[in-house]
Write a protein that holds these residues in place. Structure first.
Motif, mmCIF file in Angstrom:
data_model
loop_
_atom_site.group_PDB
_atom_site.id
_atom_site.type_symbol
_atom_site.label_atom_id
_atom_site.label_comp_id
_atom_site.label_asym_id
_atom_site.label_seq_id
_atom_site.Cartn_x
_atom_site.Cartn_y
_atom_site.Cartn_z
ATOM 1 N N ILE A 160 -40.594 51.301 11.439
ATOM 2 C CA ILE A 160 -39.925 52.136 12.424
ATOM 3 C C ILE A 160 -39.023 51.273 13.304
ATOM 4 O O ILE A 160 -39.248 50.074 13.443
ATOM 5 N N GLN A 161 -38.048 51.899 13.892
ATOM 6 C CA GLN A 161 -37.189 51.203 14.850
ATOM 7 C C GLN A 161 -37.917 51.170 16.181
ATOM 8 O O GLN A 161 -38.358 52.191 16.685
ATOM 9 N N GLN A 162 -38.058 49.986 16.748
ATOM 10 C CA GLN A 162 -38.747 49.854 18.027
ATOM 11 C C GLN A 162 -37.781 49.645 19.186
ATOM 12 O O GLN A 162 -38.125 49.900 20.328
ATOM 13 N N SER A 163 -36.603 49.148 18.887
ATOM 14 C CA SER A 163 -35.636 48.907 19.950
ATOM 15 C C SER A 163 -34.235 48.824 19.344
ATOM 16 O O SER A 163 -34.087 48.783 18.134
ATOM 17 N N TYR A 164 -33.249 48.792 20.210
ATOM 18 C CA TYR A 164 -31.876 48.593 19.787
ATOM 19 C C TYR A 164 -31.118 47.949 20.926
ATOM 20 O O TYR A 164 -31.560 47.948 22.067
ATOM 21 N N ARG A 165 -29.971 47.387 20.601
ATOM 22 C CA ARG A 165 -29.115 46.750 21.597
ATOM 23 C C ARG A 165 -27.679 47.100 21.255
ATOM 24 O O ARG A 165 -27.233 46.862 20.134
ATOM 25 N N ILE A 166 -26.977 47.676 22.198
ATOM 26 C CA ILE A 166 -25.575 48.010 21.993
ATOM 27 C C ILE A 166 -24.743 47.068 22.849
ATOM 28 O O ILE A 166 -24.945 46.971 24.053
ATOM 29 N N MET A 167 -23.832 46.350 22.204
ATOM 30 C CA MET A 167 -22.975 45.397 22.888
ATOM 31 C C MET A 167 -21.557 45.954 22.860
ATOM 32 O O MET A 167 -21.099 46.423 21.819
ATOM 33 N N ALA A 168 -20.868 45.914 23.994
ATOM 34 C CA ALA A 168 -19.526 46.490 24.077
ATOM 35 C C ALA A 168 -18.559 45.517 24.722
ATOM 36 O O ALA A 168 -18.906 44.809 25.661
ATOM 37 N N ALA A 169 -17.339 45.493 24.189
ATOM 38 C CA ALA A 169 -16.289 44.623 24.721
ATOM 39 C C ALA A 169 -14.951 45.328 24.569
ATOM 40 O O ALA A 169 -14.824 46.285 23.811
ATOM 41 N N THR A 170 -13.955 44.847 25.283
ATOM 42 C CA THR A 170 -12.632 45.457 25.245
ATOM 43 C C THR A 170 -11.831 45.066 24.015
ATOM 44 O O THR A 170 -10.785 45.639 23.747
ATOM 45 N N SER A 171 -12.312 44.085 23.237
ATOM 46 C CA SER A 171 -11.627 43.711 21.998
ATOM 47 C C SER A 171 -12.650 43.204 20.984
ATOM 48 O O SER A 171 -13.744 42.778 21.346
ATOM 49 N N LYS A 172 -12.261 43.259 19.728
ATOM 50 C CA LYS A 172 -13.139 42.771 18.659
ATOM 51 C C LYS A 172 -13.380 41.262 18.816
ATOM 52 O O LYS A 172 -14.482 40.782 18.594
ATOM 53 N N GLU A 173 -12.359 40.539 19.234
ATOM 54 C CA GLU A 173 -12.483 39.099 19.411
ATOM 55 C C GLU A 173 -13.537 38.768 20.467
ATOM 56 O O GLU A 173 -14.376 37.889 20.278
#
Length: 95
Positions: free
Chosen positions: A73-86
């Motif tokens: 099962i999935q126990q956690s997740y992390r979403i990372m966000a930035a203004t560019s792919k680089e």
């Protein structure tokens, strides 16, 4: 918040979501026999597959997981966000 800023943030969130899930899929959890145990599929943003853009500053992100083993099962997740792919690839999460 003006439309251009909202647009940039929306695109950045989608890009971050796709990259994060691509990394999760590429770095599958491996069992002792080296076969994939977990895979991620069915990626959606606001119930849409591969949107070109969204105007929602707090989009709903969803995915499904599948495993070759019972009880995984999935126990956690992390979403990372930035203004560019680089920036995202460099670990500079500025959103």
């Amino acid at each position: 918040m003006n439309v251009q800023t909202r647009w940039k943030k929306s695109i950045a969130v989608i890009l971050a979501f796709c990259l994060m899930l691509q990394m999760m899929t590429g770095l599958s959890v491996l069992a002792a026999d080296k076969s994939p145990v977990l895979s991620v599929f069915g990626l959606e943003t606001d119930a849409t597959v591969n949107p070109l853009g969204i105007d929602n500053t707090s989009p709903d992100l969803s995915w499904k997981i599948s495993s070759t083993q019972r009880g995984v099962i999935q126990q956690s997740y992390r979403i990372m966000a930035a203004t560019s792919k680089e920036k995202l690839e460099q670990g500079t999460y500025d959103l």
